[in-house]
Design an enzyme around this catalytic site. Sequence first.
Site, PDB file in Angstrom:
ATOM      1  N   CYS A 166      71.446  91.882 139.444  1.00  0.00           N
ATOM      2  CA  CYS A 166      72.572  91.385 138.645  1.00  0.00           C
ATOM      3  C   CYS A 166      73.892  91.699 139.360  1.00  0.00           C
ATOM      4  O   CYS A 166      74.239  91.042 140.329  1.00  0.00           O
ATOM      5  CB  CYS A 166      72.507  91.981 137.237  1.00  0.00           C
ATOM      6  N   HIS A 214      67.071  90.388 135.734  1.00  0.00           N
ATOM      7  CA  HIS A 214      66.668  91.787 135.622  1.00  0.00           C
ATOM      8  C   HIS A 214      65.141  91.879 135.628  1.00  0.00           C
ATOM      9  O   HIS A 214      64.499  91.910 134.570  1.00  0.00           O
ATOM     10  CB  HIS A 214      67.212  92.400 134.328  1.00  0.00           C
ATOM     11  N   GLU A 223      63.274  94.326 136.120  1.00  0.00           N
ATOM     12  CA  GLU A 223      62.757  95.588 135.580  1.00  0.00           C
ATOM     13  C   GLU A 223      62.268  95.474 134.145  1.00  0.00           C
ATOM     14  O   GLU A 223      61.401  96.241 133.710  1.00  0.00           O
ATOM     15  CB  GLU A 223      63.827  96.685 135.673  1.00  0.00           C
TER      16      GLU A 223
END
Length: 545
Positions: free
Chosen positions: A398, A525, A527
Site C-alpha cells: 500500500c 494488503h 496480509e
Amino acid sequence: MKYVLVTGGVVSGLGKGVTASSVGVVLKACGLRVTSIKIDPYLNTDAGTMSPFEHGEVFVLDDGGEVDLDLGNYERFLDVTLTRDNNITTGKIYQSVIDKERKGDYLGKTVQVVPHITDAIKDWIQSVSIIPVDGKDGPADVCVIELGGTVGDIESMPFIEALRQLSYSVGQDNFCIIHVSLVPVLGVVGEQKTKPTQHSVRELRALGLTPHLLACRSAKPLLQSTKEKLSLFCHVPAGNILNIHDVPNIWHVPLLLQSQNAHEAILKQLNFQIISRPPCLQEWTERAETYDNLTDTVKIAMVGKYTGLADSYLSVTKALLHACIACSLKPSIEWIAASDLEDTAEKERPEEHLAAWVKLKSAACVLVPGGFGDRGVLGMILAAKYARESQVPYLGICLGMQISVIEFARSILGLKRANSTEFDSETTEPVVIFMPEGSRTHMGSTMRLGSRTTFFQTPDCITSKLYRNSRFVDERHRHRYEVNPEIVDRIEDAGLKFTGKDESGKRMEVLELPSHPYYVGVQFHPEFKSRPGKPSAPFLGSKGP
C-alpha cells in the site's frame, strides 16, 4: 443455533480473541461448523477511523468492512471469510435504532435502552449468526461471540443485558459462557491469587450471566489447589476450569484446550455430544511443534510509522510468520521507526539514527507496510532506495508501494520534487494522487475498500508466478491515493514495471523491478488473506514451493 459467549474480567488484553478463536478451532475439529461475532462496546461505527496506537491494526474484510483485529484472528484460525456485520459496535447499534426512530418504526413509543437497544443487539446477533462464512450452504452449528472490554465496564452494560436475555430465550442447552480471567502471582511468595477472578465472576453473576467454564490466564500452569479454590468460590466445576498459561506460540492454545477436554465441557453444555466427534488437531500439533523446533532465523527490517505497538501491524507479522515457516525459518523482525532513518534524526537523535541504519543494513530483506500521513515518509524513501540499490529483497505494501514509486521518480527520473499529494498537496510533480471517487470531507468508509481484482499484465512477471501463474488475483484494499496514471509510461520506460492493474487498466496494483532479485510493491494488503499453512504469495516470495 448454539452460542458460545467469551467474556473477560480483571484486566483487558488477556487474550479473549485468541481464546475465542481457539475454542472455535477445537469445535471445528469436532466436526462442527463455526462462525464468530466480535462485540466492541465503543461508540465508533467501525474501527476505520481509529489510530493503530489506540486500538491496534484495522483489519479489512472482503466486503470492505473495517473491523477489529480480533476478526483477523478468527479468519486465520478458522479459515473463514467474515462480513462487516460480524463486528458489532455500540455505534452501529445506536445508529440503527435512531434511524428506525426517525422513520417512525417504533410507532410513537419512548425509545429506551431496554427494550429497544437490547432487542436490536439480539436481532443483530441472531441474524448474523446464520450467515454462512465457510463457503458452504446453510447456517453454522455454533456461533462464538466475543464480548470486548472487561466485565463491569459501563459501555458494555447494554450488551451484557442483551446477552442475558438471549441466553434465557434460546435456552440452557443452546448457550455456553466462558469467562476469561487472570490468576496473578504476587511477590516472592509465588502464590497464585484467585481473588481477582472471584470478584470478576461475582460481578458477572450479578449481571445475570453465570459462567459454565473459566479460562484462567497465568504465567505458569495452575495448581490443583488453585483450581479447587476457584471452583468453590466461583460455582464452576473443577473440570471446567481451563488453564491457558503462557506458551511459546499461540498455536499451542487450541492444543491446551483439547488437552484439558474443553471440547467435552462445551459440547456437554450445548447438548452436542451425540453428533460430534473427537477433535483432530494433528495439523495444529505439527505446526506448533515445527515452529518450536526451528533453529535458522531470517532477519526482516520492518520500516514503519507505528512500530511502537506490534499490534499495529499484527496481520503483517502473522503473514511473515506463515511465510517463514513454509521456508523452515523463524522470523526475527527488526522494528525500525522510519523517522529514525531520516537525515534530521542524525542531528537530533544520533544514537537512534545510527541504530536504525545498523538494523536496516543487517537485515536480509526490507518491508515497508501501509500507513497514513507524512510522518516518517522520508525514512521510508531512504529504506526503499537502500533496498533497490543494494539488491536487498523489498516488499512495499500500500503506502510501501507508493513510497517505492516516489523514490524511483526522484532517484532515476530526476524528479526531485516528486511526491504524493497526501504529503504535499502543492507538489508540482505528483506521482501519487488522490483517487477521484474518494471523499475529502468524510473519513469513515470512504476509501477504496475490500476485495478487488488485479489483472497481471504478463505471465512472465514474478507476482503472476507467485500466484501460481494466475491471470488475476483478488486481494483486499484500503487506500485513498493511487499512482498517477500520467507518470506511468515514464516510470516504465526507466525500468520499473507495473505488472498488475485493475480492470480499467488505469489503476496500478503491482510493481516490479526486473533488474532486481525481488523488488515488489503491491497496492493491496495481501496480509489480510494469509493463513497458517497457506502463506500469502508476496510474503512467501520466490523461495516458496
